[in-house]
Design a protein around this motif. Structure first.
Motif, mmCIF file in Angstrom:
data_model
loop_
_atom_site.group_PDB
_atom_site.id
_atom_site.type_symbol
_atom_site.label_atom_id
_atom_site.label_comp_id
_atom_site.label_asym_id
_atom_site.label_seq_id
_atom_site.Cartn_x
_atom_site.Cartn_y
_atom_site.Cartn_z
ATOM 1 N N VAL A 186 19.475 32.066 38.329
ATOM 2 C CA VAL A 186 20.198 31.353 37.289
ATOM 3 C C VAL A 186 19.317 30.224 36.753
ATOM 4 N N ALA A 187 19.095 30.224 35.456
ATOM 5 C CA ALA A 187 18.216 29.216 34.864
ATOM 6 C C ALA A 187 18.840 27.833 34.990
ATOM 7 N N PRO A 188 18.034 26.808 35.251
ATOM 8 C CA PRO A 188 18.593 25.456 35.305
ATOM 9 C C PRO A 188 19.083 25.009 33.937
ATOM 10 N N VAL A 189 20.075 24.129 33.951
ATOM 11 C CA VAL A 189 20.613 23.547 32.719
ATOM 12 C C VAL A 189 19.818 22.293 32.393
ATOM 13 N N ALA A 190 19.289 22.239 31.181
ATOM 14 C CA ALA A 190 18.531 21.080 30.704
ATOM 15 C C ALA A 190 19.419 20.296 29.747
ATOM 16 N N ARG A 191 19.806 19.114 30.143
ATOM 17 C CA ARG A 191 20.669 18.276 29.320
ATOM 18 C C ARG A 191 19.817 17.452 28.365
ATOM 19 N N VAL A 192 20.174 17.493 27.087
ATOM 20 C CA VAL A 192 19.438 16.759 26.053
ATOM 21 C C VAL A 192 20.441 16.164 25.074
ATOM 22 N N ALA A 193 20.004 15.138 24.362
ATOM 23 C CA ALA A 193 20.840 14.561 23.318
ATOM 24 C C ALA A 193 21.064 15.592 22.209
ATOM 25 N N PRO A 194 22.221 15.566 21.541
ATOM 26 C CA PRO A 194 22.444 16.519 20.449
ATOM 27 C C PRO A 194 21.356 16.487 19.387
ATOM 28 N N GLY A 195 20.860 15.292 19.066
ATOM 29 C CA GLY A 195 19.792 15.203 18.075
ATOM 30 C C GLY A 195 18.514 15.854 18.548
ATOM 31 N N THR A 196 18.200 15.671 19.842
ATOM 32 C CA THR A 196 17.019 16.320 20.402
ATOM 33 C C THR A 196 17.177 17.829 20.377
ATOM 34 N N MET A 197 18.367 18.308 20.694
ATOM 35 C CA MET A 197 18.596 19.752 20.688
ATOM 36 C C MET A 197 18.428 20.319 19.288
ATOM 37 N N ALA A 198 18.923 19.629 18.302
ATOM 38 C CA ALA A 198 18.773 20.102 16.931
ATOM 39 C C ALA A 198 17.308 20.147 16.518
ATOM 40 N N ALA A 199 16.511 19.206 17.038
ATOM 41 C CA ALA A 199 15.100 19.156 16.675
ATOM 42 C C ALA A 199 14.286 20.231 17.374
ATOM 43 N N VAL A 200 14.569 20.503 18.639
ATOM 44 C CA VAL A 200 13.740 21.442 19.404
ATOM 45 C C VAL A 200 14.251 22.869 19.321
ATOM 46 N N ALA A 201 15.530 23.038 18.954
ATOM 47 C CA ALA A 201 16.099 24.385 18.833
ATOM 48 C C ALA A 201 16.891 24.471 17.537
ATOM 49 N N PRO A 202 16.204 24.387 16.390
ATOM 50 C CA PRO A 202 16.908 24.319 15.100
ATOM 51 C C PRO A 202 17.755 25.546 14.799
ATOM 52 N N GLU A 203 17.440 26.677 15.402
ATOM 53 C CA GLU A 203 18.230 27.890 15.175
ATOM 54 C C GLU A 203 19.433 27.972 16.107
ATOM 55 N N GLY A 204 19.589 26.965 16.960
ATOM 56 C CA GLY A 204 20.723 26.949 17.856
ATOM 57 C C GLY A 204 20.564 27.768 19.118
ATOM 58 N N ASP A 205 19.351 28.257 19.381
ATOM 59 C CA ASP A 205 19.118 29.067 20.579
ATOM 60 C C ASP A 205 18.985 28.147 21.788
ATOM 61 N N ARG A 206 19.909 28.261 22.710
ATOM 62 C CA ARG A 206 19.896 27.384 23.881
ATOM 63 C C ARG A 206 18.999 27.916 24.994
ATOM 64 N N GLU A 207 18.634 29.173 24.948
ATOM 65 C CA GLU A 207 17.811 29.777 25.999
ATOM 66 C C GLU A 207 16.341 29.602 25.619
ATOM 67 N N VAL A 208 15.668 28.632 26.259
ATOM 68 C CA VAL A 208 14.306 28.253 25.875
ATOM 69 C C VAL A 208 13.433 28.107 27.114
ATOM 70 N N ARG A 209 12.160 27.840 26.874
ATOM 71 C CA ARG A 209 11.225 27.515 27.950
ATOM 72 C C ARG A 209 10.907 26.032 27.885
ATOM 73 N N LEU A 210 10.925 25.397 29.039
ATOM 74 C CA LEU A 210 10.505 24.003 29.158
ATOM 75 C C LEU A 210 9.134 24.015 29.807
ATOM 76 N N VAL A 211 8.160 23.384 29.161
ATOM 77 C CA VAL A 211 6.761 23.519 29.552
ATOM 78 C C VAL A 211 6.161 22.140 29.818
#
Length: 734
Positions: free
Chosen positions: A623-648
């Protein structure tokens, strides 16, 4: 029906009393609840402590294992011990430092003492440490710097008398629910201030939340001290008579406004914190302070604020919060950073005492404490050939964990644990150990109180007590050092206590009989009637002499330069010492390639690296860990709304699920410390004084997931080089 057994909860370092009852058929704990007769908690217990004692998740180890053709296979105890000891013996033939030993804050005092005796006095290795260094080493170093001795001066008894409670880089609602209940009850008539980048559960209940920038704690603490000085709130009588170094510290203080800006905090918050120290204040700090390259300096700066304002004494003081149940015991018993009783590791006289008591040549004892757990693992393959881990999971719990796993594959690895952890996956020999509710011995909580742990249930025949496993290894490797197994825990405790006589951590007045009668006793306890209170604090008339010569400060308590009659510290001058550290630096600044800051924190219903609190999916949890981010940060790093990402990071990549959370500030990513993948990202940079790693900040970026990527991805070749939890806080039960 099984009988109730009185014991101590091993979930955290508060040290609550439990009553546990075994299942009627088979092995295990059926029920755990608070013990109303225990003097520490008086019947209080948090749900997570009772639940994880009675019904832990995770995969139990029930038989010894050895690796054959790449596979771990069941074997006998005799065969497993012979293979483990044979590897150690071959390594020791080259040099004692070819064997590394890593202990834990989950061991009893008796097991910690025996492991240290074997590692230092039998093997003679400098590569011996414990996972407690990953959590508490910076606070330990700061206490020694200020007071000449480790451990908080204050106790739980001081919480009700405090008027201001400052919680800095800690989240006790989640980490220490019973203790937080006491804090909140006291703060109802005072004030609770919380310093944390994230709006944690504790911050939600505070009168004021100071949202410091990640890594800005030292700058903020120095801004507060500068403001205290600017406003004239210094307790000059206490400073002049009970401390040294204040003028030197003041000469190096920054402008309060400059330091506040560096910390990302408005001056109104600095003034609020300065106001808190102008009252009767307790300051509590945790991993958000300690786990930093500036951890020792920040801990010292918080102590400085207490010293400057006279916040030392009943109802006040600097109180570091300890995570693991027996982290304090490891500091006192285990010989990892000091000899038992906090005897100075480098002092030849103390080394001679230890060598004589253990009946070993002093030349066998290593002359330095070693480089800490991170440095020890970095020495694998170069200096270290064999690694023995006891109740710890470095493949998940140490920074740059991917590299740690690779390093351990280069060593002969002996794993002693109760659960099948990530580290077990790399082991050559596995030794299954008993856990909570199955072990006999003692533990020490964060306020220096010693109490009994007792076995409420038997264990399967393939499982042994930590102390007995250590004794079996010792009997084969260093005959005569520990005695013939199985060892009597009470006799081991007596040996340890006797060795602490006349030390700063004197436990010589403790015994199983006394603990059975009184329930729990706080050290220093130099005789069977004494117990410790507020440390370093003496009666107001202590040291006064009827025939003192007037005018001589050394003899006249009334002289303005005389030592303070109420205080005596184990330092050369008898006074507490202000710190002088002023440098601040960021272990891993963000840049264009890695523009976000990763921080880590605890969840309410998870345990350490998760070995007791998983859903049964075992090591390498998919199970992938949940990465909590501010809504503004999420909009900036995942503009298409895809929550399944890689953290590098510069060390690795982990697939995560983004979760928008207004409690997290912009450009910060929060991951749970309990997920086994988290530390593949963190940096191994360490505090230069304490060797504690900088687990709370590193630079990361977000990338789209590869369609066929694994849950935990390997780093690209060119990359190798206190926060709250999302779950509700644990309830406190009466």
């Amino acid at each position: 029906m099984s009988e109730w057994v009185s014991t101590t909860c091993m979930r955290c370092a508060v040290g609550c009393g439990h009553r546990q009852r075994a299942v009627d058929d088979g092995y295990g704990i059926d029920t755990a609840r608070g013990d109303p007769t225990h003097p520490v908690s008086e019947g209080l217990a948090c749900q997570r402590g009772t639940r994880e004692s009675a019904d832990p998740d995770g995969e139990w180890l029930t038989r010894p294992l050895v690796r054959r053709d790449g596979e771990l296979l069941p074997t006998t105890w005799a065969n497993a011990l012979d293979e483990a000891v044979g590897a150690m013996r071959r390594a020791m033939a080259r040099t004692p430092d070819s064997v590394a030993v890593l202990g834990s804050g989950q061991q009893t005092n008796e097991a910690a003492y025996a492991l240290g005796k074997l590692a230092r006095g039998g093997i003679g290795t400098r590569y011996y440490d414990a996972n407690t260094t990953l959590c508490m080493a910076s606070a330990v170093t700061a206490y020694y710097d200020a007071f000449g001795s480790d451990a908080p001066p204050c106790t739980y008894d001081d919480i009700p008398g405090a008027e201001r409670h400052v919680v800095w880089g800690a989240n006790p609602v989640v980490a220490h629910p019973v203790m937080f209940r006491w804090i909140r009850e006291s703060a109802a008539d005072g004030e609770l201030l919380v310093v944390d980048p994230v709006a944690t559960e504790t911050a939600d209940l505070a009168d004021r939340h100071v949202a410091v920038d990640p890594g800005g704690d030292l700058a903020l603490a120095r801004a507060v001290l500068a403001r205290i000085v600017d406003r004239g709130d210094v307790d000059r009588s206490f400073v002049d008579r009970a401390t040294t170094g204040f003028d030197d510290l003041c000469a190096k203080l920054p402008e309060a406004a400059t330091a506040a800006a560096e910390a990302g905090v408005p001056m109104a918050d600095v003034d609020a914190l300065a106001d808190a120290f102008d009252a009767r204040a307790l300051v509590y700090w945790g991993m958000g302070v300690n786990q930093s390259v500036d951890g020792t300096a920040t801990s010292s700066a918080l102590i400085d604020c207490c010293l400057a304002t006279g916040n030392l004494g009943p109802g006040t003081g600097p109180f570091s919060l300890t995570g693991q149940a027996n982290s304090m015991g490891t500091r006192v018993c285990s010989s990892k950073g000091s000899w038992p009783g906090h005897r100075d590791f480098q002092d030849p006289a103390e080394r001679a005492v230890i060598a004589d008591d253990w009946n070993v040549p002093a030349s066998r004892l290593p002359d330095d404490t070693g480089p800490g757990p991170v440095g020890t693992l970095e020495a694998v393959a170069d200096e270290v050939d064999v690694v023995w881990t006891v109740a710890t999971n470095p493949v998940a719990g140490v920074p740059n964990a991917g590299a740690v796993a690779d390093q351990l594959d280069e060593a002969f690895l002996v794993v002693q644990d109760a659960f099948h952890s990530e580290t077990v996956e790399h082991a050559d020999v596995v030794l299954p150990a008993a856990t909570w509710g199955e072990s006999e011995g003692t533990v020490m909580n964060m306020e220096r109180t010693v109490s009994r742990v007792r076995a409420a249930t038997d264990t399967p025949s393939g499982v042994r007590q930590d102390l007995d496993i250590i004794a079996e290894v010792g009997a084969r490797l260093c005959p005569g050092l520990l005695g013939e197994p199985p060892l009597d825990p009470e006799a081991v405790f007596r040996e340890f206590c006797d060795l602490t006589a006349d030390t700063d951590a004197d436990c010589s007045g403790l015994s199983y009989a006394r603990l059975d009668a009184e329930g729990a006793v706080r050290w220093p306890a130099p005789d069977p009637r004494d117990s410790g209170g507020y440390r370093y604090y003496e009666a107001a008339d202590a040291g006064a002499s009827g025939d003192a010569t007037p005018g001589e400060p050394a003899d006249d308590p009334a002289h303005p330069d005389a030592p303070h009659p109420d205080w005596s510290f184990p330092t050369p001058t008898g006074r507490a010492r202000f710190s002088t550290a002023v440098e601040t630096h960021e272990a891993e600044p963000t840049d264009g390639e890695y523009p976000l800051v990763l921080t880590t924190g605890r969840e309410a219903d998870a345990y350490n690296t998760g070995v007791r609190t998983r859903d049964g999916s075992g090591p390498g949890e998919p199970v992938a860990p949940v990465a909590r981010v501010a809504p503004g940060t999420m909009a900036a790093v995942a503009p298409e709304g895809d929550r399944e990402v890689r953290l590098v990071s510069r060390r690795g990549a982990v697939e995560v699920t983004l979760h928008p959370d207004e409690a997290v500030p912009e450009d910060l990513v929060w991951l749970s410390i309990h997920h086994p993948a988290t530390n593949r990202l963190t940096t191994p940079e360490r505090d230069p004084r304490s060797a504690e790693p900088n687990l709370k900040q590193c630079a990361v970026r977000v990338e789209p997931r590869d369609g066929d990527a694994a849950a935990v991805a390997e780093p690209d070749e060119d990359r190798v080089g206190d926060a709250d939890g999302a779950e509700p806080p644990a309830e406190v039960a009466e």
